[in-house]
Design an enzyme around this catalytic site. Structure first.
Site, PDB file in Angstrom:
ATOM      1  N   HIS A 164      92.830 -34.876  36.417  1.00  0.00           N
ATOM      2  CA  HIS A 164      91.393 -35.215  36.498  1.00  0.00           C
ATOM      3  C   HIS A 164      90.905 -35.201  37.952  1.00  0.00           C
ATOM      4  CE1 HIS A 164      91.882 -36.748  32.337  1.00  0.00           C
ATOM      5  NE2 HIS A 164      93.046 -37.169  32.806  1.00  0.00           N
ATOM      6  N   SER A 285      79.322 -19.928  60.458  1.00  0.00           N
ATOM      7  CA  SER A 285      77.934 -20.040  60.031  1.00  0.00           C
ATOM      8  C   SER A 285      77.048 -19.600  61.178  1.00  0.00           C
ATOM      9  CB  SER A 285      77.627 -21.492  59.661  1.00  0.00           C
ATOM     10  OG  SER A 285      76.245 -21.744  59.770  1.00  0.00           O
ATOM     11  N   LYS A 291      81.186 -24.753  61.878  1.00  0.00           N
ATOM     12  CA  LYS A 291      81.702 -24.354  60.567  1.00  0.00           C
ATOM     13  C   LYS A 291      82.796 -23.288  60.625  1.00  0.00           C
ATOM     14  CE  LYS A 291      79.610 -24.860  56.954  1.00  0.00           C
ATOM     15  NZ  LYS A 291      79.879 -25.623  55.755  1.00  0.00           N
ATOM     16  N   GLU A 298      86.539 -18.218  48.377  1.00  0.00           N
ATOM     17  CA  GLU A 298      85.258 -18.365  47.663  1.00  0.00           C
ATOM     18  C   GLU A 298      84.847 -17.056  47.000  1.00  0.00           C
ATOM     19  OE1 GLU A 298      82.091 -20.876  49.783  1.00  0.00           O
ATOM     20  OE2 GLU A 298      83.480 -20.323  51.369  1.00  0.00           O
TER      21      GLU A 298
END
Ligand code: ARG
Length: 466
Positions: A164, A285, A291, A298
């Site tokens: 979970h 970024s 970043k 992704e």
């Protein structure tokens, strides 16, 4: 004559037509823009067909030799970029055949004896997919080998195991990586299974019913490396199960890569901080200077969508199609090709990236510590001292609540503090409350103990080397 009328005259099927194909319809029905990537297999299929026709006496030795020389020339023209692909010649098959005839003259027109584009395209596709499948399987093997090296380095590294997405029990990072290995092992074997049904030869089915020439299909199958010829001509030209099976196997590969990706994305976040990906697999970024984004995982996660979509496209393409060949089947290529390209790209990125993953041992350990991950070990300890499991569960639940209140892990409570919950708890409890004690205790086939992980790696290496 208008230009269109001239084109119609040149269409290999133009005999019964009295007007030129509508210009839009010509472009609309053509497949050459995407099926030209089958040229190598198309030429290989034609070579084998010509050799077979020679063997059974339909072509003379000289005709067969001319055809094969001509086809070799077509291949080198395509490879050197000199070949003039023509949309009015519809597809790769007619482009190749038409150029062959330009080069060698009338003998070129004999190549299509006893075959049809329907068995031709089915054969090309199987040859093509067989090659691509082998490359994809090899990439899976490369990724698996990288996982084994990483798992070996991290066989004893402690991290929290989750259910979970809540901390459950400590596991070793090596064990987690070996779970990924197992998923890929199933993918590999699914591809090998699919390959058996790809590797049968439809050539000889001709348009749908077979042909009147005394063809030798066993011979062509041997020349092309197929296991055997297909058994029924109608099925041969219409079957695309092999492409669907491949896409289904591809969807599962992508599903697995998307799951790895999700974990890598989580683990590289500041909140988890479990691992680092090298800069060369990340991007920044344009606005936020701090970043470092895990773009590769992704993107792989995102590409799973298109591959799943292609599987549904092919299933829907084939649904309710009557026997035998239908033009619908021209639509099988783009989804299949994109599935192949996507799989190759994603697997390559992963195979390159995985060995370069760096684990942050301290953060992983701290996270395992923070989540009361040894609570089950304490319950098992109480059971070993004669407490029924349900009572043990209750005792440990209370100890955890106390730990949360006082902001301490179970291993940080004193013996007196622990004994408030049960008198059976003694000094030896601290051996099992450590994270190392917890993982080492799960020492059986398939368990997370470091020596089990090392045994699993050894076994896996045998599979890869076998
Ligand atoms: N371009 C066609 C395809 O991809 C080749 C077979 C065409 N056959 C036909 N009878 N129109 O399926």
């Amino acid at each position: 004559m208008t230009k269109n009328q001239q084109d119609t005259k040149h269409k290999p099927w133009g005999g019964r037509f009295s007007e030129a194909t509508d210009a839009f319809v010509e472009a609309f029905t053509a497949s050459v823009e995407f099926d030209k990537r089958l040229y190598k297999q198309d030429i290989a299929g034609s070579m084998a067909h010509a050799q077979m026709l020679e063997k059974v006496g339909v072509l003379t030795k000289e005709e067969s030799r001319q055809i094969q020389d001509g086809l070799n020339q077509v291949a080198s023209e395509i490879e050197s970029g000199q070949f003039n692909w023509s949309v009015s010649l519809e597809d790769v098959h007619m482009n190749v055949e038409s150029r062959l005839t330009e080069i060698i003259g009338a003998t070129g027109k004999k190549l299509h004896t006893g075959r049809s584009r329907n068995d031709q395209v089915a054969t090309d596709l199987r040859l093509y997919l067989r090659e691509e499948l082998d490359q994809i399987a090899a990439e899976i093997r490369r990724l698996q080998a990288g996982l084994l090296d990483l798992a070996e380095r991290e066989a004893a590294t402690i991290m929290p195991g989750f259910t979970h997405l809540q901390t459950a029990q400590p596991v070793t990072f090596g064990h987690h990586l070996m779970a990924w290995f197992e998923m890929l092992e199933r993918d590999f074997s699914r591809l090998q299974d699919c390959r058996k049904r790809i590797n049968v030869m439809p050539l000889g089915a001709a348009a749908l019913a077979g042909t009147t020439y005394p063809i030798d299909r066993e011979y062509s199958a041997t020349l092309l490396g197929f296991d055997k010829p297909t058994a029924n001509s109608l099925d041969s030209v219409s079957d695309r199960d092999f492409a669907i099976e491949f896409c289904a196997a591809g969807s599962l590969i992508m599903t697995h890569l998307s799951r790895f990706s999700e974990e890598l994305v989580l683990w590289t976040s500041a909140q988890f901080g479990f691992i680092q990906l090298p800069d060369r697999f990340c991007t920044g970024s344009s606005i936020m200077p701090q970043k470092k984004n895990p773009d590769v995982p992704e993107l792989v996660r995102g590409k799973t969508g298109r591959v799943n979509g292609h599987l549904i496209s092919l299933l829907t393409l084939m649904k309710a199609q009557p026997l035998a060949y239908n033009k619908d089947n021209q639509e099988d290529k783009e989804p299949l090709f994109d599935t192949i390209d996507t799989l190759k790209g994603c697997l390559r990125a992963y195979a390159d990236m995985v060995p370069a993953i760096v684990a942050n041992h301290e953060q992983m350990r701290e996270a395992a510590m923070r989540g009361y991950s040894t609570a089950t070990d304490l319950a098992d300890y109480a059971v070993r001292k004669g407490v029924p499991f349900r009572d043990a569960h209750e005792i440990v639940g209370k100890a955890v609540a106390f730990g949360i209140e006082t902001n301490k892990d179970l291993s940080e409570l004193s013996l007196e503090e622990l004994q408030q919950f049960s008198a059976i708890i003694e000094q030896d409890v601290f051996d099992i409350l450590t994270l190392e004690g917890s993982v080492s205790a799960r020492d059986h086939l398939g368990g997370t103990a470091p020596n089990q992980v090392r045994a699993a790696i050894k076994q896996a290496r045998q599979i890869l080397n076998g």
